[in-house]
Every structure is written in C-alpha cells, then in structure tokens.
Design a protein around this motif. Structure first.
Motif, PDB file in Angstrom:
ATOM      1  N   GLU B 215      44.963  38.756  11.574  1.00 24.26           N
ATOM      2  CA  GLU B 215      45.916  37.665  11.803  1.00 24.26           C
ATOM      3  C   GLU B 215      45.350  36.669  12.800  1.00 24.26           C
ATOM      4  O   GLU B 215      45.408  35.477  12.596  1.00 24.26           O
ATOM      5  N   TYR B 216      44.798  37.207  13.881  1.00 18.86           N
ATOM      6  CA  TYR B 216      44.191  36.308  14.873  1.00 18.86           C
ATOM      7  C   TYR B 216      42.939  35.651  14.311  1.00 18.86           C
ATOM      8  O   TYR B 216      42.582  34.541  14.678  1.00 18.86           O
ATOM      9  N   ILE B 217      42.267  36.365  13.390  1.00 23.33           N
ATOM     10  CA  ILE B 217      41.045  35.835  12.789  1.00 23.33           C
ATOM     11  C   ILE B 217      41.363  34.764  11.751  1.00 23.33           C
ATOM     12  O   ILE B 217      40.737  33.716  11.717  1.00 23.33           O
ATOM     13  N   ALA B 218      42.343  35.044  10.885  1.00 27.88           N
ATOM     14  CA  ALA B 218      42.446  34.202   9.698  1.00 27.88           C
ATOM     15  C   ALA B 218      43.844  33.790   9.284  1.00 27.88           C
ATOM     16  O   ALA B 218      44.105  32.626   9.058  1.00 27.88           O
ATOM     17  N   GLN B 219      44.764  34.758   9.147  1.00 28.11           N
ATOM     18  CA  GLN B 219      46.038  34.370   8.547  1.00 28.11           C
ATOM     19  C   GLN B 219      46.981  33.725   9.557  1.00 28.11           C
ATOM     20  O   GLN B 219      47.883  33.000   9.206  1.00 28.11           O
ATOM     21  N   LYS B 220      46.763  34.030  10.847  1.00 26.19           N
ATOM     22  CA  LYS B 220      47.447  33.353  11.946  1.00 26.19           C
ATOM     23  C   LYS B 220      48.966  33.547  11.930  1.00 26.19           C
ATOM     24  O   LYS B 220      49.712  32.621  12.192  1.00 26.19           O
ATOM     25  N   GLU B 221      49.388  34.742  11.595  1.00 20.94           N
ATOM     26  CA  GLU B 221      50.814  35.042  11.659  1.00 20.94           C
ATOM     27  C   GLU B 221      51.035  36.147  12.686  1.00 20.94           C
ATOM     28  O   GLU B 221      50.936  37.325  12.383  1.00 20.94           O
ATOM     29  N   TRP B 222      51.273  35.738  13.910  1.00 21.33           N
ATOM     30  CA  TRP B 222      51.448  36.701  14.987  1.00 21.33           C
ATOM     31  C   TRP B 222      52.775  36.435  15.676  1.00 21.33           C
ATOM     32  O   TRP B 222      53.405  35.400  15.472  1.00 21.33           O
ATOM     33  N   ILE B 223      53.208  37.379  16.502  1.00 21.96           N
ATOM     34  CA  ILE B 223      54.368  37.126  17.361  1.00 21.96           C
ATOM     35  C   ILE B 223      53.924  37.213  18.823  1.00 21.96           C
ATOM     36  O   ILE B 223      54.182  36.333  19.610  1.00 21.96           O
ATOM     37  N   TYR B 224      53.230  38.309  19.157  1.00 18.47           N
ATOM     38  CA  TYR B 224      52.842  38.582  20.555  1.00 18.47           C
ATOM     39  C   TYR B 224      51.320  38.443  20.724  1.00 18.47           C
ATOM     40  O   TYR B 224      50.595  38.306  19.752  1.00 18.47           O
ATOM     41  N   PRO B 225      50.832  38.575  21.947  1.00 22.80           N
ATOM     42  CA  PRO B 225      49.384  38.668  22.159  1.00 22.80           C
ATOM     43  C   PRO B 225      48.837  39.951  21.502  1.00 22.80           C
ATOM     44  O   PRO B 225      49.593  40.902  21.276  1.00 22.80           O
ATOM     45  N   PRO B 226      47.548  39.976  21.196  1.00 22.62           N
ATOM     46  CA  PRO B 226      46.972  41.078  20.408  1.00 22.62           C
ATOM     47  C   PRO B 226      47.293  42.479  20.945  1.00 22.62           C
ATOM     48  O   PRO B 226      47.647  43.363  20.168  1.00 22.62           O
ATOM     49  N   GLU B 227      47.203  42.674  22.244  1.00 21.53           N
ATOM     50  CA  GLU B 227      47.379  44.021  22.793  1.00 21.53           C
ATOM     51  C   GLU B 227      48.757  44.597  22.464  1.00 21.53           C
ATOM     52  O   GLU B 227      48.889  45.790  22.210  1.00 21.53           O
ATOM     53  N   ALA B 228      49.777  43.737  22.484  1.00 23.57           N
ATOM     54  CA  ALA B 228      51.131  44.209  22.199  1.00 23.57           C
ATOM     55  C   ALA B 228      51.250  44.666  20.747  1.00 23.57           C
ATOM     56  O   ALA B 228      51.837  45.702  20.454  1.00 23.57           O
ATOM     57  N   HIS B 229      50.669  43.871  19.848  1.00 20.13           N
ATOM     58  CA  HIS B 229      50.721  44.268  18.441  1.00 20.13           C
ATOM     59  C   HIS B 229      49.936  45.551  18.202  1.00 20.13           C
ATOM     60  O   HIS B 229      50.337  46.395  17.406  1.00 20.13           O
ATOM     61  N   ILE B 230      48.831  45.676  18.895  1.00 17.58           N
ATOM     62  CA  ILE B 230      47.994  46.863  18.711  1.00 17.58           C
ATOM     63  C   ILE B 230      48.750  48.109  19.163  1.00 17.58           C
ATOM     64  O   ILE B 230      48.702  49.151  18.527  1.00 17.58           O
ATOM     65  N   ARG B 231      49.516  47.958  20.215  1.00 14.58           N
ATOM     66  CA  ARG B 231      50.330  49.087  20.673  1.00 14.58           C
ATOM     67  C   ARG B 231      51.371  49.466  19.607  1.00 14.58           C
ATOM     68  O   ARG B 231      51.588  50.646  19.328  1.00 14.58           O
ATOM     69  N   LEU B 232      52.002  48.463  18.996  1.00 15.07           N
ATOM     70  CA  LEU B 232      53.009  48.747  17.969  1.00 15.07           C
ATOM     71  C   LEU B 232      52.375  49.420  16.747  1.00 15.07           C
ATOM     72  O   LEU B 232      52.959  50.305  16.133  1.00 15.07           O
ATOM     73  N   VAL B 238      50.908  56.747  14.633  1.00 17.97           N
ATOM     74  CA  VAL B 238      51.181  58.105  15.099  1.00 17.97           C
ATOM     75  C   VAL B 238      52.465  58.631  14.434  1.00 17.97           C
ATOM     76  O   VAL B 238      52.499  59.746  13.918  1.00 17.97           O
ATOM     77  N   TYR B 239      53.486  57.799  14.374  1.00 19.89           N
ATOM     78  CA  TYR B 239      54.756  58.235  13.779  1.00 19.89           C
ATOM     79  C   TYR B 239      54.578  58.600  12.304  1.00 19.89           C
ATOM     80  O   TYR B 239      55.046  59.643  11.847  1.00 19.89           O
ATOM     81  N   CYS B 240      53.901  57.741  11.569  1.00 15.25           N
ATOM     82  CA  CYS B 240      53.759  57.978  10.132  1.00 15.25           C
ATOM     83  C   CYS B 240      52.831  59.161   9.847  1.00 15.25           C
ATOM     84  O   CYS B 240      53.061  59.905   8.899  1.00 15.25           O
ATOM     85  N   THR B 241      51.777  59.311  10.649  1.00 15.15           N
ATOM     86  CA  THR B 241      50.889  60.455  10.455  1.00 15.15           C
ATOM     87  C   THR B 241      51.703  61.742  10.534  1.00 15.15           C
ATOM     88  O   THR B 241      51.484  62.678   9.765  1.00 15.15           O
ATOM     89  N   GLU B 242      52.688  61.745  11.430  1.00  9.78           N
ATOM     90  CA  GLU B 242      53.498  62.952  11.598  1.00  9.78           C
ATOM     91  C   GLU B 242      54.670  63.057  10.624  1.00  9.78           C
ATOM     92  O   GLU B 242      55.064  64.154  10.245  1.00  9.78           O
ATOM     93  N   ASN B 243      55.250  61.913  10.231  1.00 15.77           N
ATOM     94  CA  ASN B 243      56.519  61.958   9.481  1.00 15.77           C
ATOM     95  C   ASN B 243      56.512  61.401   8.060  1.00 15.77           C
ATOM     96  O   ASN B 243      57.349  61.771   7.257  1.00 15.77           O
ATOM     97  N   VAL B 244      55.626  60.445   7.810  1.00 15.42           N
ATOM     98  CA  VAL B 244      55.643  59.810   6.482  1.00 15.42           C
ATOM     99  C   VAL B 244      54.221  59.908   5.899  1.00 15.42           C
ATOM    100  O   VAL B 244      53.481  58.931   5.885  1.00 15.42           O
ATOM    101  N   PRO B 245      53.867  61.105   5.428  1.00 12.29           N
ATOM    102  CA  PRO B 245      52.459  61.365   5.134  1.00 12.29           C
ATOM    103  C   PRO B 245      51.854  60.491   4.037  1.00 12.29           C
ATOM    104  O   PRO B 245      50.638  60.329   3.985  1.00 12.29           O
ATOM    105  N   LYS B 246      52.686  59.885   3.147  1.00 11.53           N
ATOM    106  CA  LYS B 246      52.112  59.049   2.092  1.00 11.53           C
ATOM    107  C   LYS B 246      52.210  57.563   2.409  1.00 11.53           C
ATOM    108  O   LYS B 246      52.114  56.721   1.528  1.00 11.53           O
ATOM    109  N   GLU B 536      55.402  55.752  25.545  1.00 14.30           N
ATOM    110  CA  GLU B 536      56.459  56.122  24.594  1.00 14.30           C
ATOM    111  C   GLU B 536      56.128  55.610  23.198  1.00 14.30           C
ATOM    112  O   GLU B 536      55.572  54.522  23.041  1.00 14.30           O
ATOM    113  N   ASN B 537      56.494  56.388  22.172  1.00 16.76           N
ATOM    114  CA  ASN B 537      56.356  55.872  20.808  1.00 16.76           C
ATOM    115  C   ASN B 537      57.630  55.112  20.448  1.00 16.76           C
ATOM    116  O   ASN B 537      58.724  55.662  20.437  1.00 16.76           O
ATOM    117  N   SER B 538      57.469  53.815  20.164  1.00 14.55           N
ATOM    118  CA  SER B 538      58.638  52.956  19.956  1.00 14.55           C
ATOM    119  C   SER B 538      59.239  53.094  18.559  1.00 14.55           C
ATOM    120  O   SER B 538      60.344  52.615  18.310  1.00 14.55           O
TER     121      SER B 538
END
Lengths: 155, 572
Positions: B215-232, B238-246, B536-538
């Motif tokens: 998004e920062y490279i090309a499509q340019k559709e962001w809300i927050y600075p990169p670090e915040a999105h990376i955290r999300l 982590v949540y999906c690895t544990e709960n939504v395996p597919k 915390e996992n949000s």
C-alpha cells in the motif's frame, strides 16, 4: 514549450518568459491511483513548468487554498475512482464561490465520454483518459495556462 | 555459504555468478557464419529488443546460455525448488480457480453479481470494495460523497457484509477480499457472519489481501503509519493461525506494484522482499515459520510481454522455496510453496478500440496458466472506461473457460520448461530480484526503503521511462500510438446510480438509531485499551466491536486517535 510565444493581435507576447507555467496537481478524492499523475508531474516539469503536487487525499478546499496561496496558473485534477462528477464539481464550485477566474481547471482519469460535456460545463476541460499522448495534454495545459495568465496580467 | 562480511543475498549472487556459462560459442559462431551475412543481404528491422525489465534479448538462445547447475534449479513439478510448479499434477489435479474480482454499488447489487458469476461457473468469490471502505470511512462521512459504490461495494458495518453474503454457503465457497488497511475489521465481519450462520470457523476459507507494505509502495490505501498496520496484521495472523486455519491472512501482492508502473523484475523483487518481511514478523511474534508460512499466498500481475511474465512466475517460485528453506529454516514442504493468484493487467487495456482488450487479456491469461497460477481473474474489455458490465464480465470469464477446456494449454505441466529462452529469462529475473534484495537490505530493510520513498521512486522512474518509450514510438500500443482510428464508436458501460449512496447513507442512519449504543461504546472502549497495549491481540476485540454493529469508521477512528495518520514521503 511553456516558454512559448503567444501571438495576439499581431503582437508577440512572452507570456511565460520570466515566470514559467505554475501548475498544481491534485487527487482531491479518496483515490490512490497515482501512476498517471506522477508521470504527468515529471512530464510537465520536463516541459519547463513549475510543478506542485498536493499528494494524496487532499480535500477540495485545501486544493483551492494551495492553488491561491501558490498563485498557480493551472490546477490539474486526476481521479480514477469514478467520483469525478462530484469531486471535480466541488473544486469548481469553491473556486467560483471565491470568484477565482485566473486559475484554469483541467481534469483527467477514468472518465466516460458522456461525463465530459458535464465537466466542460463547469469549467473542467481536457478530461483525458489513460493512453492520451503527453504532448496533447501538455498542449492543452499550455493553452489553458495562457488564458489564465492573461487574466492575471490584465489585473 | 556466506562469506565473512557478506550477507545472504551477496552469497546468492555469487552463486549465480559462479554458475554462469563463460562463453557461448554456438551462438557466436552462428552469428558470424549465418546471421550477419543474412542481415547484410536481406536487411533487418532496426529496433531495440528488450522487455519491461530492460533486459536486452538476443535473436536466439541455446543450451550454452544456461548455467551449469541448470537441472538442479528446475526440479520436477511438486519438488524442490518448485520452478516447474507447486503441485505434482498441477491442472490435472485441480483446475485453477476462476475468481472474478467484483463489487459495486450497494451490498445487494454485489450479492446479485456474485450469484450471477456462481451461476455461470465461477469457482471462488472475490470482492472489490469502494474507496471509502478501503480507507476506513463510512458512507455518511462527507469525504465519501460521490464515491459510494463507485469502485467496489460499500461496507460500513456488519449488516452490509451480511447482505453481500446472503444466500451464499460460506462452508462451500472460498472468498477473497481485496482489503488492506481495514483487513482485520473485514475479516472480523466475515467471521461474525459465519458465526451467525453457525458455520464452524475451521470450515470457512478465504483470503484478505492485508499486504500493507505494498500500500505504501503502490496502491496508497492506508489509514495509519506503517507500524500500526503491521501490528494489526500481526494480531490477525496470530489469531487466524490459532482459530481460522483456512484463512489466508496475507496475499502478498505485486499486482498493484506493477500497475503503478514497475517492471516485471521490480514486481518480482518487491513482492518477495515484502514476503520475507512478513515471515520475519511472524517469527518475531513468536510463531514458528512452518506454522504460518503455508498460509502466505501471493498475487501477481500478468502483463502483455508473454515470456517475461512466465519467467517471472517461475522465478518467484524458485526464490521463495530457496530462501524459505535456506534463510528462514522452513522444514515443512508446504512452507516452501509459492501459491499465487493472477490478474491480467489493467494498465495494458486501452479505451481506444476496446474490443481489442479481449485479445490482450487472452494472451495475459495464457501466460498466467503457463506460469502455473492457482487462481485467475481476467479483466473485462470495458474496464478502461468503467467498472465492467455484466456482458463484458461474462466474456472475460468465458475466456478462461475456453483456455481451460478447449486449448489443451493446461494439459501438460510447465510446457515451456527446458526452453532455452524461458529458462535463461527465468534465471535473469531471479538475478535481478537478488540484486534488489541486496540493495534493500543495505538501505535498512524493506520498511525503511519504503519510508524513505526508495521503492516508490524506482517504480515512478520505470513508469516514466515506459511512457517516454510510448511517446517516442519505441513501444507500441495498438489503437493508441499505432493503427489509431479517428472516429471511435462509444460502448455502453455500467452505470452506478447515486441511489447506491443515498441507500447506504439512510441504511446506516437507521442502524445507528436502532443498535444498542451502550454495547457499541463499551466494545470501542475495550478495543482502545487493547490497541494501547502492544502485547495484546486486538483481534477478539475487533470481532466484538463488529458484532455490536460498531461501524468501520468508528472502529478505524479508535486507531486513528492512537496511531495518527500517514503522510507519504515526497516522490516527485
């Protein structure tokens, strides 16, 4: 190109000799498609213009404000998200309400043919799509800039 | 092996260099003996032969153009390093998924289009969202005026997602959602719909794009600075690895990088660099590489230079397998498989003589199949004008069906394997990618390179060069700078009425009046507390907020207040 001489009433007028065309490029909607506008920024610069880029997501209000503060000749709007009729109109309306007539407004993007007359009607000209030769766009911008500059000079 | 003072990429480049053939006597002798006299006598077309990656091409390639370890670099289909394909039987085992990206207007408009496509043989869903949704604005935000439903479907709250998926069996279809900045919220909505329909979370399957780096490279559709999105993204991973395996929680995307103007080699290099970043992020957050790497998938562009695209896709598979095994220590074979979706190139479509776009799309789709794609979207001929009409979409889908069922192209795996030219080009693409990895590492990694604007400038440079070549007639687009027609007949295009906007706005108003507002405020407060604590996992909090019918913008605003917004570096 932008240092071009414009003949008027047999007299040559060096419109852009001391001050080249100044153009503000903007995407005033919620739209990240910036390939076209970045190419144009370089092309206008290579054609001798002074280019300002408002970055992504400026509001129509801030575009007009920058245009006035920077005293540009042309504002070039680009949208590829289908919102041109609403958003270009907002910019045009703000300019009209402020009585600005010495800044030309041009547009481009993914714009269906049937929308073009509607945009022309509110003073947004050009409205070129992808695949338009740069020379065509530069010529159009130069012509519109000349009109705007003449109005500025006649003040 | 790495030498002292050398990074992993240097060692790969040295390996490539060492394996390069020293000379090509067959070619040199042929050139002197046969080609040059022929050219002299009969003439030739004086033009450059190059591709999007500025790789110059010879007249012909021979065995001597291939490196000494050529056979090891290929492997058989389904075997390391997977150059020839990720599965042993490829399309004999399973046809690629025909996944047509669609979405426009209101959720019910989109629900009808999705059902239309399923009825005509589409095998997986792919949802496009409008700009306000992609940027986390609701339908009633003043900035959304004029944009509702224009570029995709509008989703402001869970009730919109419920309408989109109404009557569609989520246990049977897989759904891809092209959503990035608000990916965690849309994933939460999909999970919430599944829960309401009593479908266990281990049965829903799908993909969110969520590749925020591009998004920062090309499509340019962001809300927050990169670090915040990376955290999300980390939380979702982590949540999906544990709960939504597919659930494929990241689709690492080159498509937009290419559409923004990059070359094929840049698309290849930047996507893989992004992919390695996500691998390192997963490892850093405490997951084992083999627990999450199998869920990472890719998304490539198939543009118009046929062999270059095929070479790019083959090189991508080889690099991913090699680096995951050598650098990140992946042991599970599934971690090594670069599975990818492909979309034909929007940039190569012209508004001039639009029916020609059917041919372009066909050639690009062929390249994707020969490149071994797992799923495919074919563009419609009217997309340089507007979102596609029903008729145009059907032709695009039929294009895939003809390629699949009539042409015999998918019958044999990697039919171009062993072609001197394609193998040489695959090697060259690989080498270009390793060079970029090295440069990016020296700049401090991909995130730093993006924050500095390096990647964006590289792309803008390539895009401008390509435009100049078109202007100079060094590259041809039929109908644009050659075979131009003066009077073109207009085509009929899809119209999106402003009613979509008024409908969405009034629906949202009703929702805000009827929901339990105390439940909403509590869910948003809890989410805020979770977001303020980086440990915390949000994700569970986002799901609860969504289920309380907090809107997309309300949820995004919690983050906006904490993380702030983002202004991109100067590129021009």
């Amino acid at each position: 190109m932008s240092g071009g001489i414009y003949l008027e009433n047999g007299k040559s007028q060096l419109l852009f000799k001391d001050k080249p065309i100044k153009i503000l490029l903007a995407k005033p909607g919620i739209d990240g498609h910036d390939r076209g506008i970045l190419v144009l920024a370089k092309a206008f610069r290579d054609a001798g213009m002074e280019v300002l880029y408002a970055g992504l997501l400026p509001t129509p209000e801030s575009v007009v404000e920058t245009a006035v503060n920077e005293d540009v000749d042309v504002v070039a709007l680009s949208l590829l998200n289908g919102a041109h009729l609403t958003v270009f109109r907002k910019v045009a309306d703000i300019m009209r309400s402020k009585g600005i007539d010495d800044i030309a407004l041009v547009g481009g993007g993914t714009i269906p043919d049937e929308d073009k007359p509607k945009l022309e009607e509110i003073g947004v000209t050009g409205n070129y799509g992808p695949g338009t030769p740069l020379s065509v766009i530069i010529e159009h911008v130069t012509t519109r800039a000349a009109e705007a500059r003449k109005r500025k000079l006649s003040r | 092996m790495e030498k002292r003072g050398e990074n992993y990429w240097n060692s790969k480049l040295r390996e490539i260099q060492n394996n390069k053939p020293e000379k090509n006597s067959a070619y040199d002798e042929w050139k002197a003996r046969t080609l040059e006299p022929w050219n002299k006598n009969t003439g030739y077309i004086p033009r450059e032969f190059t591709n999007s990656s500025s790789i110059d091409l010879k007249e012909v390639y021979t065995e001597e153009d291939l490196p000494q370890n050529h056979e090891n670099q290929l492997g058989m289909p389904g075997e390391y390093p997977y150059t020839r394909g990720v599965y042993p039987n490829m399309y004999r085992g399973r046809q690629w998924t025909m996944r047509m990206f669609s979405g426009f207007g209101t959720p019910s408009d989109t629900n009808r289009r999705l059902k239309y496509l399923i009825e005509h043989g589409e095998s997986g869903l792919s949802i496009a969202f409008d700009m306000p949704t992609l940027y986390g604005f609701d339908a009633d935000n003043p900035r959304s005026d004029g944009e509702i439903g224009r570029c995709g479907v509008n989703v402001s709250s869970l009730q919109d997602m419920e309408e989109i998926l109404d009557g569609i069996d989520l246990a049977k279809v897989s759904t891809s959602m092209t959503i990035n900045a608000p990916a965690a919220v849309l994933t939460a909505m999909y999970i919430a719909v599944a829960k309401k329909k009593n479908i266990p979370l281990d049965r829903i399957a799908g993909t969110v794009q969520a590749d925020i780096l591009k998004e920062y490279i090309a499509q340019k559709e962001w809300i927050y600075p990169p670090e915040a999105h990376i955290r999300l993204i980390r939380d979702m991973m982590v949540y999906c690895t544990e709960n939504v395996p597919k659930w494929n929680y990241i689709s690492i995307s080159g498509y937009h990088i290419r559409e923004a103007g990059s070359s094929a080699a840049q698309e290849l290099a930047f996507t893989l660099a992004d992919g390695f970043y996500y691998v390192e992020m997963g490892i850093k957050s405490g997951l084992k590489v083999d627990d999450f790497a199998p869920r990472l998938s890719f998304f490539y562009n198939s543009s118009i230079n046929f062999f270059e695209e095929i070479a790019k896709m083959r090189a991508a598979r080889r690099i991913w397998a090699t680096v995951l095994r050598e650098k990140y220590g992946a042991k599970n074979e599934r971690s090594l498989l670069l599975r990818f979706h492909t979309q034909t190139s929007g940039y190569t479509l012209t508004w001039q003589q639009p029916l020609n776009n059917i041919i372009r799309t066909t050639v690009e789709a062929m390249a994707a199949i020969l490149g071994g794609t797992q799923s495919l979207h074919t563009n419609s001929y009217d997309e340089a004008w507007a979102l596609p009409s029903e008729e145009a979409v059907k032709i695009a889908l039929r294009t895939q069906q003809i390629l699949a069922d009539e042409t015999g192209i998918p019958d044999v795996i990697d039919p171009l394997g062993g072609s001197y030219y394609v193998e040489w080009l695959t090697d060259r693409m690989e080498e270009e990618a390793y060079r970029y990895f090295d440069t990016i590492e020296k700049l401090g990694g991909i995130l730093e390179s993006v924050k500095k604007g390096f990647i964006q400038k590289e792309i803008a440079g390539t895009s401008y060069r390509r435009q100049m070549r078109l202007e100079q007639g060094k590259e041809i687009m039929v109908g644009v700078n050659r075979y131009v027609e003066k009077n073109e007949k207009p085509i009929s295009t899809l119209k999106i009425s402003l009613k979509a906007q008024t409908d969405q706005v009034s629906k949202l108003k009703r929702l805000k009046e009827s929901r339990d507002s105390e439940k909403v405020s509590k869910a948003l407060r809890d989410l805020e507390n979770a977001l303020r604590n980086p440990e915390e996992n949000s994700m569970p909090y986002i799901i609860r907020a969504v289920e309380a019918y907090a809107t997309l913008e309300e949820i995004s605003n919690v983050g906006r207040n904490i993380f702030g917004e983002w202004k991109e570096p100067v590129i021009v």
